[in-house]
Scaffold this motif. Structure first.
Motif, PDB file in Angstrom:
ATOM      1  N   HIS A   1       3.499  16.536   8.242  1.00 31.18           N
ATOM      2  CA  HIS A   1       3.986  15.163   8.091  1.00 31.18           C
ATOM      3  C   HIS A   1       2.942  14.101   8.438  1.00 31.18           C
ATOM      4  CE1 HIS A   1       4.986  15.706  12.401  1.00 31.18           C
ATOM      5  NE2 HIS A   1       4.725  14.429  12.473  1.00 31.18           N
TER       6      HIS A   1
ATOM      7  N   ASP B   1       6.244   8.847  11.335  1.00 31.27           N
ATOM      8  CA  ASP B   1       6.824  10.161  10.993  1.00 31.27           C
ATOM      9  C   ASP B   1       7.567  10.157   9.662  1.00 31.27           C
ATOM     10  OD1 ASP B   1       6.020  11.855  13.036  1.00 31.27           O
ATOM     11  OD2 ASP B   1       7.791  11.512  14.288  1.00 31.27           O
TER      12      ASP B   1
ATOM     13  N   HIS C   1      -1.527  10.511  15.621  1.00 29.84           N
ATOM     14  CA  HIS C   1      -0.434  10.296  16.572  1.00 29.84           C
ATOM     15  C   HIS C   1       0.000  11.548  17.335  1.00 29.84           C
ATOM     16  CE1 HIS C   1       2.647  11.355  13.344  1.00 29.84           C
ATOM     17  NE2 HIS C   1       3.252  11.871  14.404  1.00 29.84           N
TER      18      HIS C   1
END
Ligand SMILES: [Fe+2]
Ligand SMILES: [Fe+2]
Length: 325
Positions: free
Chosen positions: A223, A199, A256
């Motif tokens: 992100h 992140d 993710h």
């Protein structure tokens, strides 16, 4: 008196209140008579509420109120179609120093120093020299660390506070350590590196002022891409970094969020990627529940209202315990 939004929802109809709030939304509307009034959405760190400045003085300049301003208001609690919608008697811009900024943005309740020490120890434990060099290139860089330690991990859903990114990153790392111990086929160094870096793009995705907002870059790129770009750039500076290791690491970061509808351009297709996606979801979902309970209920027991993203009301029947003595 400076009431929290959370407590405003508990007041009976007709009760008077006052407090400092951030303007989330403002528009000038007109009565049938042609007289203007203000429609606002106000907030603090515990929630938001709509409000009306129904009868401003004739000479009031309604155009001075802008999104992001902190205002002091007084008003009376009213409900419209079952929802809180107070009418304001007074609204004025607040001066810096007049209000406590902590009312608007929270901080991670865990010590930044302690958490950062654990993160550095984790980096120290990585044996793969390329991955370790990569991690050090970020976390031995003071200007990056400064931004990382202040960044939130979200705007509303989870870890929406200063230091939230560090707290969330460590949460994901700890879950991944457990998973890597359980599944020996997992490349532990790769999974832990991906957990630490997954992140980092949030450092530039969010801006923290009196409230948390997404930057233009964050809205346009997100992100997942931004983290990948930052990692790929650092890797290009590390001589001999294996190409397949780079691919596997970037795949973990890019996938993710687990599903296309959650913003992942790729679904997890390796052991490490699937472990990271579930670890990320676990840490963010449980923390999201915890923050919502705290915001809605304070220290009381009972039910929250329906969560806008999780789509359920949440039941809480215990005491908040953050392991403090
Ligand atoms: Fe993420
Ligand atoms: Fe995450």
């Amino acid at each position: 008196m400076d009431i929290l939004v959370r407590d405003l929802y508990k007041l009976p109809v007709g009760a008077e209140f006052s407090g400092y709030f951030v303007i989330e939304h403002v528009e000038i509307r007109k009565h049938r008579t042609g007289d203007p009034f203000l429609r606002l959405v106000l907030s603090d760190r515990t929630g938001t509420f709509p409000a009306l400045w129904w009868k401003p003085p004739k000479d009031a300049d309604l155009g001075i109120f802008k999104k992001g301003d902190v205002v002091f208001v007084t008003g009376t609690v009213e409900y419209f179609q079952g929802s809180l919608q107070p009418k304001l008697k007074e609204i004025r811009k607040a001066d810096q120093g007049e209000f406590n900024p902590e009312k608007f943005i929270c901080r991670s309740r865990y010590s930044v120093d302690d958490q950062f020490t654990v993160l550095l120890e984790t980096i120290e434990s990585v044996e793969n020299p390329y991955l370790k060099t990569l991690l050090e290139s970020f976390f031995y860089d003071d200007s990056f660390v400064d931004k990382f330690l202040k960044a939130p991990a979200g705007k509303t859903i989870h870890h929406a506070c200063i230091g939230g990114l560090l707290e969330h990153t460590l949460g994901v790392v700890e879950i991944c350590e457990t998973v890597a111990r359980r599944f020996k086929t997992i490349d532990r160094d790769l999974l832990i590196t991906a957990a630490i870096l997954h992140d980092i793009g949030k450092v530039y995705e969010y801006a923290v002022d009196i409230s948390i907002s997404r930057t233009d870059e964050g809205i346009l790129l997100g992100h997942l891409y931004m983290s990948c770009e930052m990692v790929a750039m650092k890797i290009s500076e590390i001589k001999g970094f294996p190409r397949d290791l780079k691919t596997k690491l970037l795949h973990c970061i890019l996938s993710h969020h687990g599903e296309y509808e959650h913003g992942s351009p790729k679904k997890p297709k390796t052991l490490e990627a699937v472990a990271l996606a579930y670890a990320d979801a676990l840490d963010s979902r449980v923390k999201g529940f915890e923050e919502f309970i705290e915001r809605e209920l304070g220290s009381e027991k009972g039910w929250t209202k329906r969560h806008f993203a999780f789509e359920v009301p949440i039941f809480f029947d215990g005491n908040f315990n953050y392991g403090e003595e």
